[in-house]
Scaffold this active site. Structure first.
Site, PDB file in Angstrom:
ATOM      1  N   TYR A 114      -1.499  -0.120  10.367  1.00  0.00           N
ATOM      2  CA  TYR A 114      -1.684  -0.864   9.131  1.00  0.00           C
ATOM      3  C   TYR A 114      -0.469  -0.777   8.277  1.00  0.00           C
ATOM      4  O   TYR A 114       0.053  -1.826   7.826  1.00  0.00           O
ATOM      5  CB  TYR A 114      -3.054  -0.337   8.527  1.00  0.00           C
ATOM      6  CG  TYR A 114      -3.199  -0.845   7.251  1.00  0.00           C
ATOM      7  CD1 TYR A 114      -3.608  -2.075   6.726  1.00  0.00           C
ATOM      8  CD2 TYR A 114      -3.064   0.107   5.902  1.00  0.00           C
ATOM      9  CE1 TYR A 114      -3.796  -2.298   5.470  1.00  0.00           C
ATOM     10  CE2 TYR A 114      -3.378  -0.392   4.695  1.00  0.00           C
ATOM     11  CZ  TYR A 114      -3.711  -1.573   4.295  1.00  0.00           C
ATOM     12  OH  TYR A 114      -3.819  -2.039   3.043  1.00  0.00           O
ATOM     13  N   LYS A 133       2.244  -3.573   6.552  1.00  0.00           N
ATOM     14  CA  LYS A 133       2.653  -3.679   4.998  1.00  0.00           C
ATOM     15  C   LYS A 133       4.296  -3.621   4.678  1.00  0.00           C
ATOM     16  O   LYS A 133       4.863  -4.240   4.115  1.00  0.00           O
ATOM     17  CB  LYS A 133       2.012  -2.697   4.221  1.00  0.00           C
ATOM     18  CG  LYS A 133       0.652  -2.975   4.123  1.00  0.00           C
ATOM     19  CD  LYS A 133       0.279  -4.020   3.377  1.00  0.00           C
ATOM     20  CE  LYS A 133      -1.279  -4.508   3.279  1.00  0.00           C
ATOM     21  NZ  LYS A 133      -1.712  -5.715   2.588  1.00  0.00           N
ATOM     22  N   SER A 147       0.853  -1.062  -0.117  1.00  0.00           N
ATOM     23  CA  SER A 147       0.073   0.009  -0.050  1.00  0.00           C
ATOM     24  C   SER A 147       0.734   1.374  -0.057  1.00  0.00           C
ATOM     25  O   SER A 147       1.790   1.277   0.308  1.00  0.00           O
ATOM     26  CB  SER A 147      -0.742   0.025   1.260  1.00  0.00           C
ATOM     27  OG  SER A 147      -1.401   1.254   1.422  1.00  0.00           O
TER      28      SER A 147
HETATM   29  P1  NAD Z   1     -10.937  -6.837   1.520  1.00  0.00           P
HETATM   30  O1  NAD Z   1     -10.994  -6.807   3.180  1.00  0.00           O
HETATM   31  O2  NAD Z   1     -12.084  -6.595   0.732  1.00  0.00           O
HETATM   32  O3  NAD Z   1     -10.378  -8.333   1.260  1.00  0.00           O
HETATM   33  C1  NAD Z   1      -9.204  -8.944   2.206  1.00  0.00           C
HETATM   34  C2  NAD Z   1      -9.767 -10.356   2.096  1.00  0.00           C
HETATM   35  O4  NAD Z   1      -8.890 -11.114   2.882  1.00  0.00           O
HETATM   36  C3  NAD Z   1     -11.160 -10.588   2.658  1.00  0.00           C
HETATM   37  O5  NAD Z   1     -11.812 -11.324   1.822  1.00  0.00           O
HETATM   38  C4  NAD Z   1     -10.823 -11.303   4.116  1.00  0.00           C
HETATM   39  O6  NAD Z   1     -11.811 -12.295   4.353  1.00  0.00           O
HETATM   40  C5  NAD Z   1      -9.352 -12.055   3.845  1.00  0.00           C
HETATM   41  N1  NAD Z   1      -8.497 -12.206   5.119  1.00  0.00           N
HETATM   42  C6  NAD Z   1      -8.270 -11.401   5.976  1.00  0.00           C
HETATM   43  N2  NAD Z   1      -7.394 -11.723   6.793  1.00  0.00           N
HETATM   44  C7  NAD Z   1      -7.175 -13.238   6.338  1.00  0.00           C
HETATM   45  C8  NAD Z   1      -6.606 -14.190   7.150  1.00  0.00           C
HETATM   46  N3  NAD Z   1      -5.923 -14.128   8.035  1.00  0.00           N
HETATM   47  N4  NAD Z   1      -6.622 -15.582   6.500  1.00  0.00           N
HETATM   48  C9  NAD Z   1      -7.256 -15.586   5.185  1.00  0.00           C
HETATM   49  N5  NAD Z   1      -8.057 -14.385   4.674  1.00  0.00           N
HETATM   50  C10 NAD Z   1      -7.914 -13.252   5.341  1.00  0.00           C
HETATM   51  O7  NAD Z   1      -9.848  -5.893   1.032  1.00  0.00           O
HETATM   52  P2  NAD Z   1      -9.338  -5.464  -0.321  1.00  0.00           P
HETATM   53  O8  NAD Z   1      -9.735  -3.959  -0.533  1.00  0.00           O
HETATM   54  O9  NAD Z   1      -9.622  -6.342  -1.180  1.00  0.00           O
HETATM   55  O10 NAD Z   1      -7.742  -5.428  -0.010  1.00  0.00           O
HETATM   56  C11 NAD Z   1      -7.091  -6.516  -0.269  1.00  0.00           C
HETATM   57  C12 NAD Z   1      -5.552  -6.493  -0.360  1.00  0.00           C
HETATM   58  O11 NAD Z   1      -5.208  -5.147  -0.891  1.00  0.00           O
HETATM   59  C13 NAD Z   1      -5.192  -6.287   1.291  1.00  0.00           C
HETATM   60  O12 NAD Z   1      -3.829  -6.932   1.539  1.00  0.00           O
HETATM   61  C14 NAD Z   1      -4.843  -4.613   1.349  1.00  0.00           C
HETATM   62  O13 NAD Z   1      -4.148  -4.343   2.393  1.00  0.00           O
HETATM   63  C15 NAD Z   1      -4.488  -4.335   0.274  1.00  0.00           C
HETATM   64  N6  NAD Z   1      -4.686  -2.784  -0.181  1.00  0.00           N
HETATM   65  C16 NAD Z   1      -5.978  -2.370  -0.244  1.00  0.00           C
HETATM   66  C17 NAD Z   1      -6.218  -0.959  -0.380  1.00  0.00           C
HETATM   67  C18 NAD Z   1      -7.663  -0.666  -0.517  1.00  0.00           C
HETATM   68  O14 NAD Z   1      -7.836   0.702  -0.691  1.00  0.00           O
HETATM   69  N7  NAD Z   1      -8.792  -1.301  -0.582  1.00  0.00           N
HETATM   70  C19 NAD Z   1      -5.124   0.156  -0.759  1.00  0.00           C
HETATM   71  C20 NAD Z   1      -3.635  -0.686  -0.484  1.00  0.00           C
HETATM   72  C21 NAD Z   1      -3.599  -2.103  -0.463  1.00  0.00           C
END
Ligand code: NAD
Length: 304
Positions: A139, A143, A115
């Site tokens: 958070y 990362k 991120s």
């Molecule tokens: P999201 O919450 O929709 O998806 C994350 C998924 O991971 C969920 O389905 C959750 O059930 C699963 N999960 C969490 N912990 C877990 C564990 N211990 N074991 C198995 N599954 C687990 O979030 P997203 O927006 O789709 O984000 C996906 C990735 O992208 C994340 O790693 C997040 O940090 C990264 N990211 C997201 C953003 C954003 O703005 N959405 C920005 C930068 C990075």
């Protein structure tokens, strides 16, 4: 090629899974469904419900896998400020457990969802990948920690690593509640004709990247080897309040703004240079903000 997508039942993971399947890859999804949904997972993928901290489940999901796209994680900045231990346990220990299982299974290619949070507040804009790392919240710290572990797994065990530092993804798709992401909250409030919740009066500058462009980057980097870090953004910073105005223009009316003040851990301005990824694999954001917002608004209209 058979790929494991951790977190594939989540917002971004479900888009990446679908795109991989459309391009002919086989996909296994590993997700504990804490914030994801079974209905988000394309039926062509194999879903293993399990936690990345669970070695048995993770090893089971890794059978026959050639590369891992690691997206599982907790994603809320405010929640991470309130409970850093939970974030460290889930995100950092989860990632290290996954890496250990990959090592044991002989799977040595990983693409990691990092991120823009790792940069914290940056003096130089647009932000390049060699900018200093100093996350402003737990958070972002998880990362950054995972990135360091990935570097050690590359150096000691020869893993091929691609770290993708997403800026602000948005687009259609179901996400866990409560979402802290700006655009879904703005669109939902506008469509419900309720006040739009705006932190910091919308003066923060962000780089909003449409979900299809983001998903495409994961496919583009699959062939890379070695250790790589790329930003994924549009290279255009926009004030958050201007995004709200754009939503108002698209729907053709305005609703009041609810001023929520400043959040701990929020940074003033962040937008990406994605020049490095463009040079490496030719990736470039294609969907402009207006078009992306239109598609997002249509999704929320039809899912209301
Ligand atoms: P999201 O919450 O929709 O998806 C994350 C998924 O991971 C969920 O389905 C959750 O059930 C699963 N999960 C969490 N912990 C877990 C564990 N211990 N074991 C198995 N599954 C687990 O979030 P997203 O927006 O789709 O984000 C996906 C990735 O992208 C994340 O790693 C997040 O940090 C990264 N990211 C997201 C953003 C954003 O703005 N959405 C920005 C930068 C990075």
């Amino acid at each position: 090629m058979k790929i494991l997508v951790t977190g594939g039942a989540g917002f971004i993971g479900s888009h990446v899974t679908k795109l991989l399947l459309d391009r002919g890859y086989q996909v296994v999804v590993l997700d504990n469904l804490s914030h994801g949904f079974v209905e988000n997972v394309d039926p062509r993928a194999k879903l293993t419900v399990g936690d990345i901290r669970d070695r048995k489940k993770t090893k089971e999901a890794l059978k026959g896998i050639e590369a891992v796209i690691h997206m599982a994680g907790l994603i809320s900045v405010p929640e991470s400020v309130a409970d850093p231990v939970k974030y460290c346990d889930n995100n950092v220990l989860g990632a290290v457990n996954l890496l250990e299982c990959m090592k044991d299974a002989g799977v040595k290619k990983i693409i990691f969802s990092s991120s823009a949070c790792v940069y914290g507040t940056s003096d130089k804009l647009p932000i390049k990948e060699d900018a200093p790392i100093h996350p402003d919240n737990p958070y972002g710290a998880t990362k950054a920690s995972i990135e360091v572990f990935l570097k050690t797994y590359h150096e000691i065990f020869g893993f091929d690593v691609v770290i993708l530092r997403y800026f602000n993804p948005y687009g259609p798709g179901k996400m866990g509640k409560p979402t802290t992401l700006a655009i879904p909250n703005f669109v939902k409030a506008t469509l419900a004709k309720k006040p739009v919740p705006l932190y910091w009066q919308g003066e923060q500058i962000r780089d909003f990247i449409y979900i299809d462009d983001l998903a495409q980057a994961h496919i583009d980097v699959l062939g890379l080897s070695g250790f790589n870090i790329f930003n994924i953004g549009t290279e255009k910073g926009i004030k958050v309040k201007d995004v709200v105005d754009e939503i108002f223009k698209i729907v053709g009316y305005k609703v009041p703004i609810a001023d929520l003040g400043k959040r701990p851990g929020d940074v003033a301005a962040t937008y990406a240079s994605s020049e490095k990824l463009k040079k490496a694999v030719g990736w470039k954001a294609k969907v402009n903000l207006r078009e992306g917002l239109k598609r997002t608004i249509e999704y929320y209209k039809s899912s209301q």
